[in-house]
Design an enzyme around this catalytic site. Structure first.
Site, PDB file in Angstrom:
ATOM      1  N   ASN A  43      -1.771   2.971   2.120  1.00  0.00           N
ATOM      2  CA  ASN A  43      -0.664   2.076   1.796  1.00  0.00           C
ATOM      3  C   ASN A  43       0.532   2.922   1.365  1.00  0.00           C
ATOM      4  O   ASN A  43       0.353   4.021   0.850  1.00  0.00           O
ATOM      5  CB  ASN A  43      -1.069   1.148   0.644  1.00  0.00           C
ATOM      6  CG  ASN A  43       0.025   0.163   0.279  1.00  0.00           C
ATOM      7  OD1 ASN A  43       0.650  -0.445   1.157  1.00  0.00           O
ATOM      8  ND2 ASN A  43       0.290   0.009  -1.014  1.00  0.00           N
TER       9      ASN A  43
ATOM     10  N   HIS B  20       3.901   2.635  -1.139  1.00  0.00           N
ATOM     11  CA  HIS B  20       4.499   1.811  -2.193  1.00  0.00           C
ATOM     12  C   HIS B  20       5.790   2.491  -2.639  1.00  0.00           C
ATOM     13  O   HIS B  20       5.814   3.709  -2.819  1.00  0.00           O
ATOM     14  CB  HIS B  20       3.520   1.668  -3.368  1.00  0.00           C
ATOM     15  CG  HIS B  20       4.049   0.799  -4.456  1.00  0.00           C
ATOM     16  ND1 HIS B  20       4.111  -0.574  -4.336  1.00  0.00           N
ATOM     17  CD2 HIS B  20       4.588   1.100  -5.664  1.00  0.00           C
ATOM     18  CE1 HIS B  20       4.643  -1.075  -5.434  1.00  0.00           C
ATOM     19  NE2 HIS B  20       4.963  -0.080  -6.258  1.00  0.00           N
TER      20      HIS B  20
HETATM   21  C1  GRF Z   1       8.708  -0.749   2.041  1.00  0.00           C
HETATM   22  O1  GRF Z   1       9.619  -0.465   1.020  1.00  0.00           O
HETATM   23  C2  GRF Z   1       7.299  -0.516   1.581  1.00  0.00           C
HETATM   24  O2  GRF Z   1       7.155   0.566   0.716  1.00  0.00           O
HETATM   25  C3  GRF Z   1       6.990  -1.789   0.858  1.00  0.00           C
HETATM   26  O3  GRF Z   1       7.599  -2.798   1.635  1.00  0.00           O
HETATM   27  C4  GRF Z   1       8.683  -2.244   2.373  1.00  0.00           C
HETATM   28  C5  GRF Z   1       8.408  -2.506   3.811  1.00  0.00           C
HETATM   29  O4  GRF Z   1       9.484  -2.169   4.636  1.00  0.00           O
HETATM   30  N1  GRF Z   1       5.573  -1.956   0.665  1.00  0.00           N
HETATM   31  P1  GRF Z   1       9.297  -2.087   6.218  1.00  0.00           P
HETATM   32  O5  GRF Z   1       8.711  -3.411   6.680  1.00  0.00           O
HETATM   33  O6  GRF Z   1       8.398  -0.930   6.517  1.00  0.00           O
HETATM   34  O7  GRF Z   1      10.680  -1.874   6.763  1.00  0.00           O
END
Ligand code: GRF
Length: 214
Positions: free
Chosen positions: A106, A108
């Site tokens: 994942n 974050h």
């Molecule tokens: C990212 O900031 C990720 O870290 C978080 O949600 C956002 C997703 O952005 N979990 P994307 O869909 O990859 O543009």
């Protein structure tokens, strides 16, 4: 290594992972992209790259467990060996997470264990931290917990809003996730006692992957 990417939205991290897999010699390829939201923009990103997509709409399932069972079935059917959550906004059941233990990543947008959960950038600004960033980690049943593969640092600037900070962190995410994925597909990220040890290609221990402030 066959990778399955789980998304719920925009898919900019997905695009970064697609870019990584296209690098010569990269030992992984994305076999399927699965969204729990029918209209997710990221589905178009996958389609444009010729990657099979599936929508498994969580609203069609009576429970978390039945949704997760269908997700698990679809991933296995596609031959997936490693899952990358990329903006996937669903909490997964403990049973699902255990089945994919050390085979699910994942990203974050904070320096975990700080600022788990939602509204991360607003909370970082309110806390007055001077450095934030992003983290790639193996998934565990507790939200935003698990062995850390790699982190990148991003300064919080005076005058930052949650939006400006999010944009700067996102840039770092797009660098970090491909680097972390490469280490994992090459078998160079070993989980020992809930911590990740990185190995060099020759089997010796490598320095932790920390991407300095951008
Ligand atoms: C990212 O900031 C990720 O870290 C978080 O949600 C956002 C997703 O952005 N979990 P994307 O869909 O990859 O543009």
């Amino acid at each position: 290594m066959k990778i399955g990417v789980l998304i719920s939205g925009r898919g900019s991290n997905l695009a970064a992972l697609i870019g990584a897999c296209a690098e010569p010699g990269f030992r992984g390829r994305i076999a399927v992209v699965i969204s729990n939201r029918p209209g997710a923009e990221g589905l178009k990103v996958a389609e444009a790259a010729g990657i099979p997509t599936q929508v498994i709409d969580h609203k069609n399932f009576a429970s978390r467990e039945t949704f997760d069972a269908e997700l698990d079935r679809a991933l296995r059917e596609a031959g997936v060996e490693l899952i990358c959550n990329a903006g996937f906004m669903r909490i997964l059941s403990d049973g699902f997470v255990d089945k994919w233990r050390n085979r699910q990543l994942n990203i974050h947008p904070s320096l975990l264990p700080a600022f788990k959960g939602l509204h991360v950038h607003q909370r970082a600004i309110e806390a007055g931290v001077k450095i934030t960033g992003c983290t790639v980690h193996f998934v565990r049943p507790e939200m935003d917990e698990g062995p850390i593969v790699a982190q990148a640092a991003v300064p919080v600037l005076s005058g930052d809003t949650p939006e400006t900070l999010a944009a700067r962190v996102l840039e770092a995410e797009h660098k970090l996730y491909p680097m972390a994925l490469k280490l994992v597909v090459e078998g160079r990220a070993r989980v020992v006692g809930e911590q990740v040890t990185l190995m060099e290609a020759d089997g010796t221990e490598a320095a932790p992957l920390f991407v300095p402030a951008i």
